[in-house]
Enzyme design. Structure first.
Site, PDB file in Angstrom:
ATOM      1  N   HIS A 209       5.956   3.144  11.511  1.00 12.96           N
ATOM      2  CA  HIS A 209       6.053   4.095  10.860  1.00 12.96           C
ATOM      3  C   HIS A 209       5.129   5.276  11.170  1.00 12.96           C
ATOM      4  CE1 HIS A 209       8.202   6.859   7.704  1.00 12.96           C
ATOM      5  NE2 HIS A 209       9.258   5.982   7.950  1.00 12.96           N
TER       6      HIS A 209
ATOM      7  N   LEU B 267       0.546  -1.070  -0.520  1.00 11.82           N
ATOM      8  CA  LEU B 267       0.012  -0.104   0.132  1.00 11.82           C
ATOM      9  C   LEU B 267       1.355   1.392   0.012  1.00 11.82           C
ATOM     10  CD1 LEU B 267      -3.136   1.119   0.424  1.00 11.82           C
ATOM     11  CD2 LEU B 267      -2.704   1.234   2.695  1.00 11.82           C
TER      12      LEU B 267
END
Length: 342
Positions: free
Chosen positions: A232, A128
């Site tokens: 992240h 993605l």
């Protein structure tokens, strides 16, 4: 075409994928910035859409989001029908072990990382990425959730469980604290190199070099303990979205950056469970009507876009779309629709 539509990748998307992969800061394991590898992934995806497939294997489905009048590629999303197989799927399973000494009334529970090798795992949503300039108007939600509508259309092609391996924490300099404290001691490469090799499909080095004994988390530096299971910063919106879809932490993390693995029962994923099939009564422009639905059609020639849907009789729908020019979609066609949000 002024809106955005998700469709399967095509061979002529290669240049756009190469440019996009090179621009992803920190890289993405499943989309390495290597032209030959990306060309191979396009070929894998083309084979995955073969109509003869009836059960999940190692097929890799890659979708792109195109937008604007020129159909520019703005993002990617993928599905692996089943992880493992010829290339094992590796993760660290987090287990809790208790140490106690009754005479002194001492008890201590510690987290321990155990290497887990899966040869016949669940399906996986992956790859993605959306260009920063396109992160608006629900584009990211469309790109991510469209995969679940494809899975709803072809349940026999996917496993009863689905996972998502989220990118782990990496600091502004591109440094992974977990890798520096664990992986580097065994692989003697920086994080980016190891991640790149894994993305190329060269995973034999993992089994040869990974430590075979458990790792006691309490022995790691405090800085490293804090990032185990942390995503992240750029991945936080995707994490929230998957939580909304019913995914939960699987008590497993990535072996390189310690990013969390999420799992869900495929049929219970919100977008899948809430979807319905209907015949198309009419198509119109959205105008002032709010976007509230994901609309998919085309079967293996899959298309998915944002729009609004309203009942038009039993088993029939009228839809409003971001723009009316959606290729061959016409009244009487079968569509699958799911609410954009829970």
């Amino acid at each position: 075409m002024n809106g955005a539509v998700v469709r399967p990748v095509r061979p002529d998307d290669l240049d756009a994928l190469v440019e996009m992969a090179g621009a992803i800061r920190g890289g993405m394991t499943s989309l390495p910035p290597d032209r030959d590898v990306l060309a191979q992934k396009i070929d894998e995806s083309l084979r995955a859409f073969d109509a003869r497939i009836r059960k999940p294997g190692g097929e890799f489905y890659l979708f792109v989001l195109e937008e604007g009048a020129d159909g520019a590629i703005a993002g990617t999303a993928g599905i692996v029908a089943r992880v493992g197989g010829f290339d094992p799927f590796y993760s660290y399973e987090i287990r809790h072990e208790t140490f106690s000494h009754e005479p002194l009334n001492l008890n201590r529970e510690v987290e321990v990382l155990h290497l887990k090798t899966n040869h016949k795992g669940p399906s996986e949503v992956c790859s993605l990425y959306l260009r920063p300039a396109s992160r608006r108007s629900g584009r990211g939600r469309l790109l991510s959730l469209s995969r679940f509508l494809f899975m709803a259309m072809f349940p026999q092609r996917f496993d009863r469980e689905v996972l998502s391996e989220m990118r782990g924490f990496i600091d502004e300099s591109g440094r992974s604290p977990f890798w520096e404290s664990v992986g580097r001691h065994f692989f003697q490469n920086d994080f980016a190199t190891a991640d790149f090799l894994s993305g190329l499909g060269n995973k034999s080095f993992i089994e040869d070099l990974m430590p075979e004994y458990p790792i006691y988390v309490t022995l790691l530096p405090e800085e490293v303990q804090k990032v185990i299971g942390r995503v992240h910063p750029a991945t936080e919106p995707a994490l929230r979205l998957l939580h909304e879809e019913g995914f939960t932490f699987a008590n497993e993390v990535d072996i390189f950056d310690a990013g969390p693995l999420l799992r869900a029962e495929t049929r219970k994923v919100r977008t899948i469970a809430s979807s319905r099939v209907a015949r198309l009564e009419s198509i119109g422009e959205i105008g002032e009507r709010p976007v509230d639905s994901l609309i998919a059609w085309g079967g293996l020639d899959f298309r998915c876009c944002l729009g609004a849907a309203e009942a038009a009789g039993e088993g029939r729908l009228s839809i409003r779309m971001e723009d009316a020019d959606k290729g061959s979609l016409k009244p009487g066609d079968e569509v699958r629709v799911s609410p954009l949000r829970g």
